[in-house]
Design an enzyme around this catalytic site. Structure first.
Site, PDB file in Angstrom:
ATOM      1  N   TYR A   1      11.202   8.814   1.218  1.00 28.07           N
ATOM      2  CA  TYR A   1      11.029   7.743   0.237  1.00 28.07           C
ATOM      3  C   TYR A   1      11.698   8.004  -1.109  1.00 28.07           C
ATOM      4  O   TYR A   1      11.639   7.161  -1.999  1.00 28.07           O
ATOM      5  CB  TYR A   1       9.533   7.483   0.033  1.00 28.07           C
ATOM      6  CG  TYR A   1       8.835   7.002   1.289  1.00 28.07           C
ATOM      7  CD1 TYR A   1       9.289   5.861   1.954  1.00 28.07           C
ATOM      8  CD2 TYR A   1       7.744   7.674   1.815  1.00 28.07           C
ATOM      9  CE1 TYR A   1       8.665   5.417   3.111  1.00 28.07           C
ATOM     10  CE2 TYR A   1       7.110   7.228   2.965  1.00 28.07           C
ATOM     11  CZ  TYR A   1       7.577   6.101   3.620  1.00 28.07           C
ATOM     12  OH  TYR A   1       6.964   5.646   4.748  1.00 28.07           O
TER      13      TYR A   1
ATOM     14  N   ASN B   1       8.414  -5.128  -0.954  1.00 30.96           N
ATOM     15  CA  ASN B   1       8.236  -4.031  -0.017  1.00 30.96           C
ATOM     16  C   ASN B   1       6.749  -4.034   0.315  1.00 30.96           C
ATOM     17  O   ASN B   1       5.929  -3.537  -0.470  1.00 30.96           O
ATOM     18  CB  ASN B   1       8.656  -2.694  -0.627  1.00 30.96           C
ATOM     19  CG  ASN B   1       8.518  -1.549   0.371  1.00 30.96           C
ATOM     20  OD1 ASN B   1       7.980  -1.741   1.473  1.00 30.96           O
ATOM     21  ND2 ASN B   1       8.990  -0.375   0.003  1.00 30.96           N
TER      22      ASN B   1
ATOM     23  N   GLU C   1      13.265  -8.813   1.846  1.00 27.94           N
ATOM     24  CA  GLU C   1      12.380  -7.732   2.294  1.00 27.94           C
ATOM     25  C   GLU C   1      13.120  -6.412   2.117  1.00 27.94           C
ATOM     26  O   GLU C   1      14.251  -6.286   2.581  1.00 27.94           O
ATOM     27  CB  GLU C   1      12.038  -7.960   3.774  1.00 27.94           C
ATOM     28  CG  GLU C   1      11.258  -6.816   4.407  1.00 27.94           C
ATOM     29  CD  GLU C   1      11.031  -7.012   5.914  1.00 27.94           C
ATOM     30  OE1 GLU C   1      11.174  -8.155   6.416  1.00 27.94           O
ATOM     31  OE2 GLU C   1      10.741  -6.009   6.581  1.00 27.94           O
TER      32      GLU C   1
ATOM     33  N   ALA D   1       3.135  -0.757   4.795  1.00 27.21           N
ATOM     34  CA  ALA D   1       2.622  -0.858   6.164  1.00 27.21           C
ATOM     35  C   ALA D   1       2.198  -2.285   6.530  1.00 27.21           C
ATOM     36  O   ALA D   1       2.197  -2.652   7.709  1.00 27.21           O
ATOM     37  CB  ALA D   1       1.456   0.106   6.340  1.00 27.21           C
TER      38      ALA D   1
ATOM     39  N   ARG E   1      12.649   4.929  12.778  1.00 27.14           N
ATOM     40  CA  ARG E   1      11.324   5.557  12.780  1.00 27.14           C
ATOM     41  C   ARG E   1      10.495   5.075  13.983  1.00 27.14           C
ATOM     42  O   ARG E   1      11.044   4.590  14.953  1.00 27.14           O
ATOM     43  CB  ARG E   1      10.651   5.284  11.427  1.00 27.14           C
ATOM     44  CG  ARG E   1      11.491   5.836  10.257  1.00 27.14           C
ATOM     45  CD  ARG E   1      10.821   5.599   8.926  1.00 27.14           C
ATOM     46  NE  ARG E   1       9.554   6.309   8.838  1.00 27.14           N
ATOM     47  CZ  ARG E   1       8.660   6.101   7.862  1.00 27.14           C
ATOM     48  NH1 ARG E   1       8.929   5.234   6.909  1.00 27.14           N
ATOM     49  NH2 ARG E   1       7.536   6.781   7.855  1.00 27.14           N
TER      50      ARG E   1
ATOM     51  N   ARG F   1       4.897  11.158  -2.540  1.00 25.73           N
ATOM     52  CA  ARG F   1       4.756  10.898  -1.119  1.00 25.73           C
ATOM     53  C   ARG F   1       6.047  11.149  -0.361  1.00 25.73           C
ATOM     54  O   ARG F   1       7.074  10.540  -0.676  1.00 25.73           O
ATOM     55  CB  ARG F   1       4.383   9.416  -1.010  1.00 25.73           C
ATOM     56  CG  ARG F   1       4.228   8.899   0.363  1.00 25.73           C
ATOM     57  CD  ARG F   1       4.119   7.375   0.320  1.00 25.73           C
ATOM     58  NE  ARG F   1       3.874   6.853   1.641  1.00 25.73           N
ATOM     59  CZ  ARG F   1       4.129   5.622   2.013  1.00 25.73           C
ATOM     60  NH1 ARG F   1       4.644   4.766   1.144  1.00 25.73           N
ATOM     61  NH2 ARG F   1       3.875   5.231   3.226  1.00 25.73           N
TER      62      ARG F   1
ATOM     63  N   PRO G   1       0.795  -1.222   0.000  1.00 25.28           N
ATOM     64  CA  PRO G   1       0.000   0.000   0.000  1.00 25.28           C
ATOM     65  C   PRO G   1       0.831   1.278   0.000  1.00 25.28           C
ATOM     66  O   PRO G   1       1.867   1.363   0.649  1.00 25.28           O
ATOM     67  CB  PRO G   1      -0.814  -0.102   1.298  1.00 25.28           C
ATOM     68  CG  PRO G   1      -0.090  -1.089   2.132  1.00 25.28           C
ATOM     69  CD  PRO G   1       0.548  -2.051   1.181  1.00 25.28           C
ATOM     70  N   ASN G   2       0.330   2.240  -0.751  1.00 23.48           N
ATOM     71  CA  ASN G   2       0.880   3.602  -0.848  1.00 23.48           C
ATOM     72  C   ASN G   2       2.163   3.703  -1.661  1.00 23.48           C
ATOM     73  O   ASN G   2       2.654   4.803  -1.906  1.00 23.48           O
ATOM     74  CB  ASN G   2       1.078   4.234   0.543  1.00 23.48           C
ATOM     75  CG  ASN G   2      -0.236   4.340   1.294  1.00 23.48           C
ATOM     76  OD1 ASN G   2      -1.185   4.900   0.769  1.00 23.48           O
ATOM     77  ND2 ASN G   2      -0.314   3.771   2.488  1.00 23.48           N
TER      78      ASN G   2
ATOM     79  N   HIS H   1      12.932  -1.955   2.195  1.00 23.70           N
ATOM     80  CA  HIS H   1      12.248  -0.714   2.563  1.00 23.70           C
ATOM     81  C   HIS H   1      13.084   0.456   2.088  1.00 23.70           C
ATOM     82  O   HIS H   1      14.314   0.444   2.214  1.00 23.70           O
ATOM     83  CB  HIS H   1      12.065  -0.618   4.079  1.00 23.70           C
ATOM     84  CG  HIS H   1      11.257  -1.742   4.623  1.00 23.70           C
ATOM     85  ND1 HIS H   1       9.893  -1.803   4.487  1.00 23.70           N
ATOM     86  CD2 HIS H   1      11.629  -2.876   5.253  1.00 23.70           C
ATOM     87  CE1 HIS H   1       9.451  -2.924   5.026  1.00 23.70           C
ATOM     88  NE2 HIS H   1      10.486  -3.602   5.494  1.00 23.70           N
TER      89      HIS H   1
HETATM   90  C1  DQA Z   1       8.133   1.368   3.929  1.00 25.43           C
HETATM   91  C2  DQA Z   1       8.161   1.543   5.453  1.00 25.43           C
HETATM   92  C3  DQA Z   1       6.812   1.246   6.053  1.00 25.43           C
HETATM   93  O1  DQA Z   1       6.854   1.426   7.469  1.00 25.43           O
HETATM   94  C4  DQA Z   1       5.760   2.190   5.487  1.00 25.43           C
HETATM   95  O2  DQA Z   1       4.496   1.868   5.993  1.00 25.43           O
HETATM   96  C5  DQA Z   1       5.756   2.200   4.000  1.00 25.43           C
HETATM   97  C6  DQA Z   1       7.034   2.188   3.285  1.00 25.43           C
HETATM   98  C7  DQA Z   1       9.449   1.802   3.251  1.00 25.43           C
HETATM   99  O3  DQA Z   1       9.663   1.422   2.106  1.00 25.43           O
HETATM  100  O4  DQA Z   1      10.251   2.526   3.854  1.00 25.43           O
HETATM  101  O5  DQA Z   1       4.704   2.296   3.355  1.00 25.43           O
HETATM  102  O6  DQA Z   1       7.922  -0.005   3.624  1.00 25.43           O
END
Ligand code: DQA
Length: 149
Positions: free
Chosen positions: A23, A74, A98, A77, A107, A18, A10-11, A100
């Site tokens: 990011y 990735n 995994e 959340a 964080r 964003r 998501p996102n 990020h």
């Molecule tokens: C994320 C880190 C997560 O905590 C966050 O919810 C994201 C992006 C990252 O790529 O840094 O959506 O996965």
């Protein structure tokens, strides 16, 4: 061609717009494009998927996971909440990295917990878009490719 899955949660479709300080400024399609060209050098096709919905990610991993050599994910959340995504990966038994963009450990405490890390080959966090490329190279090395570092 052998396949590598590139899964985004998501996102991550909002990349570029964003919170660019956390990011980066690159869009998701830019990241997918570069991953595709890296993987191609080693004879792999990248099959990419992004969804804001947990169930769709589970469906994708179930269907595509059995036909693929490995995965870079990735989960956004959902990393911190999803037993369902964890279980779908275990169900297909696919090796994965995994990744990020941000350093989740610098964080909020709720981001320090991952439902994926302990079953991943490894975790790369904090290098913006380079996390994906480093993760992909690490996966290719894990799969037995002789990577150029
Ligand atoms: C994320 C880190 C997560 O905590 C966050 O919810 C994201 C992006 C990252 O790529 O840094 O959506 O996965």
């Amino acid at each position: 061609m052998k396949r590598i899955l590139l899964v985004n949660g998501p996102n991550l479709n909002m990349l570029g717009i964003r919170e660019p300080d956390k990011y980066g400024k690159l869009t998701l399609s830019g990241i997918v494009e570069k991953c595709t060209s890296i993987a191609k050098r080693y004879g792999y096709e990248v099959v990419d998927f992004q969804s804001n919905s947990e169930g769709e990610i589970v469906n994708f991993i179930q269907i595509e996971g059995l036909k693929s050599s490995g995965m870079v994910i990735n989960a956004g959340a959902y990393t911190h909440t999803s037993v369902a995504i964890r279980d779908s990966i275990l169900a297909v038994g696919i090796p994965f990295v995994e990744v990020h963009l941000s350093n989740v450990f610098s964080r909020e405490p709720f981001r320090h917990r991952s439902y994926l890390s302990d079953i991943a080959i490894g975790v790369i966090s904090g290098f913006k878009e380079n996390s994906y490329y480093l993760g992909l190279i690490a996966l290719l090395a894990y799969l037995g490719e002789e990577v150029n570092i």
